[in-house]
Design an enzyme around this catalytic site. Sequence first.
Site, PDB file in Angstrom:
ATOM      1  N   THR A  32      47.677  55.104  33.040  1.00 25.05           N
ATOM      2  CA  THR A  32      47.911  56.470  33.505  1.00 25.05           C
ATOM      3  C   THR A  32      49.355  56.891  33.281  1.00 25.05           C
ATOM      4  O   THR A  32      49.634  58.020  32.855  1.00 25.05           O
ATOM      5  CB  THR A  32      47.583  56.578  35.010  1.00 25.05           C
ATOM      6  OG1 THR A  32      46.265  56.094  35.227  1.00 25.05           O
ATOM      7  CG2 THR A  32      47.686  58.007  35.487  1.00 25.05           C
ATOM      8  N   TYR A  62      36.196  61.660  38.666  1.00 23.71           N
ATOM      9  CA  TYR A  62      35.568  62.981  38.675  1.00 23.71           C
ATOM     10  C   TYR A  62      34.089  62.931  39.063  1.00 23.71           C
ATOM     11  O   TYR A  62      33.631  63.730  39.874  1.00 23.71           O
ATOM     12  CB  TYR A  62      35.735  63.696  37.324  1.00 23.71           C
ATOM     13  CG  TYR A  62      35.294  65.146  37.357  1.00 23.71           C
ATOM     14  CD1 TYR A  62      36.069  66.114  37.992  1.00 23.71           C
ATOM     15  CD2 TYR A  62      34.101  65.546  36.782  1.00 23.71           C
ATOM     16  CE1 TYR A  62      35.664  67.430  38.052  1.00 23.71           C
ATOM     17  CE2 TYR A  62      33.684  66.857  36.831  1.00 23.71           C
ATOM     18  CZ  TYR A  62      34.467  67.800  37.468  1.00 23.71           C
ATOM     19  OH  TYR A  62      34.057  69.114  37.526  1.00 23.71           O
ATOM     20  N   ARG A 118      43.375  59.533  42.391  1.00 27.30           N
ATOM     21  CA  ARG A 118      43.124  60.126  41.074  1.00 27.30           C
ATOM     22  C   ARG A 118      41.632  60.227  40.747  1.00 27.30           C
ATOM     23  O   ARG A 118      41.209  61.139  40.048  1.00 27.30           O
ATOM     24  CB  ARG A 118      43.834  59.322  39.981  1.00 27.30           C
ATOM     25  CG  ARG A 118      45.347  59.467  40.001  1.00 27.30           C
ATOM     26  CD  ARG A 118      45.963  58.744  38.811  1.00 27.30           C
ATOM     27  NE  ARG A 118      47.413  58.857  38.795  1.00 27.30           N
ATOM     28  CZ  ARG A 118      48.094  59.847  38.221  1.00 27.30           C
ATOM     29  NH1 ARG A 118      47.445  60.819  37.620  1.00 27.30           N
ATOM     30  NH2 ARG A 118      49.415  59.855  38.243  1.00 27.30           N
ATOM     31  N   LYS A 133      43.606  46.007  40.181  1.00 25.76           N
ATOM     32  CA  LYS A 133      44.810  46.759  40.526  1.00 25.76           C
ATOM     33  C   LYS A 133      44.399  47.675  41.669  1.00 25.76           C
ATOM     34  O   LYS A 133      43.671  48.643  41.477  1.00 25.76           O
ATOM     35  CB  LYS A 133      45.329  47.558  39.333  1.00 25.76           C
ATOM     36  CG  LYS A 133      46.557  48.399  39.659  1.00 25.76           C
ATOM     37  CD  LYS A 133      47.001  49.249  38.465  1.00 25.76           C
ATOM     38  CE  LYS A 133      48.184  50.147  38.836  1.00 25.76           C
ATOM     39  NZ  LYS A 133      48.584  51.028  37.715  1.00 25.76           N
ATOM     40  N   TYR A 167      40.544  48.772  38.275  1.00 30.91           N
ATOM     41  CA  TYR A 167      41.613  49.643  38.749  1.00 30.91           C
ATOM     42  C   TYR A 167      41.032  50.627  39.744  1.00 30.91           C
ATOM     43  O   TYR A 167      40.214  51.474  39.399  1.00 30.91           O
ATOM     44  CB  TYR A 167      42.245  50.365  37.548  1.00 30.91           C
ATOM     45  CG  TYR A 167      43.410  51.272  37.873  1.00 30.91           C
ATOM     46  CD1 TYR A 167      44.095  51.217  39.083  1.00 30.91           C
ATOM     47  CD2 TYR A 167      43.850  52.205  36.929  1.00 30.91           C
ATOM     48  CE1 TYR A 167      45.166  52.051  39.353  1.00 30.91           C
ATOM     49  CE2 TYR A 167      44.925  53.045  37.189  1.00 30.91           C
ATOM     50  CZ  TYR A 167      45.571  52.968  38.398  1.00 30.91           C
ATOM     51  OH  TYR A 167      46.634  53.800  38.672  1.00 30.91           O
TER      52      TYR A 167
END
Length: 292
Positions: A46, A109, A140, A164, A135
């Site tokens: 990112t 999303y 996000r 992560k 992750y």
Amino acid sequence: MKQFLGTGVALVTPFTGENEVDENALRKLVQFQLKNGVDYIVVLGTTAESATLSKVEKETVKKIIKSENNGQLPLVLGLGGNSTSQVVEDLAQENLEGFDAILSVSPFYNKPSQEGIYQHFSEVSKASKLPIILYNVPGRTGSNMLPLTVTRLANDFDNIIGIKEAAGDIVQAMTIIRDTPDDFLVISGDDMIALPMVIAGGAGVISVMAQGYPAEFSKMLSLGREGKVKEAFTIQFQLMDGIDLIFKEGNPSGIKAVLELKNLCESSVRLPLVEASSILKSALKVFNSQLK
């Protein structure tokens, strides 16, 4: 997977004033990490603004980092998405030579259920030739990968080697550390709680702050892993204001302002991100001078 213990750095993509990939600055940035004690580098995550890079630009970034690194540090490639079939296809087509693992974000999303997240990574696991670091970044993605889901994946797929964890929740991180196998890597994705996570038994960090201050951040985590808690927190307290500042106007705008201060690259970012404000740059300049 001992090569992923300690301090990993989520590398930015430097841009020129003309908004092109700054290849020379990228080389300098890699060398800066190599000379200052980080343990591995994350490519096209990112922080690299990978969402705004073309396929050709991504290949350029990969090529430069692999060339400059020259096998010195392990490399992790960011490769994820919110279409399971597309991620599987990308894994089949991607040139993974020179990389040691992939970092794959939980689908964003779509906001899948926990079962949907599990089934997504089940397919990614089957398709991947490299070890996978999950992750989780709810801020996000819009959904949180819960500890039970992480534990299922850790137990069911040998090539899913770690996570992560960037929910910013130390209790959630501790639960994952407690419930997953001993060799499963629980890596902080939040710079501010990386040290507490390591002390609780975490493997380390994939850091934004560390690429600006690799020697300081790496030493802090090394001390923490050695059980030298007081010395480690002395460094943590010195870094805390800077960590707050680099995220104040979004990532990687803040860390790129730091890298500009250090003459490593310009602070340019691509829309929809905008460059750090003059007020933030001034605050970072003060922090940088005080840290010295």
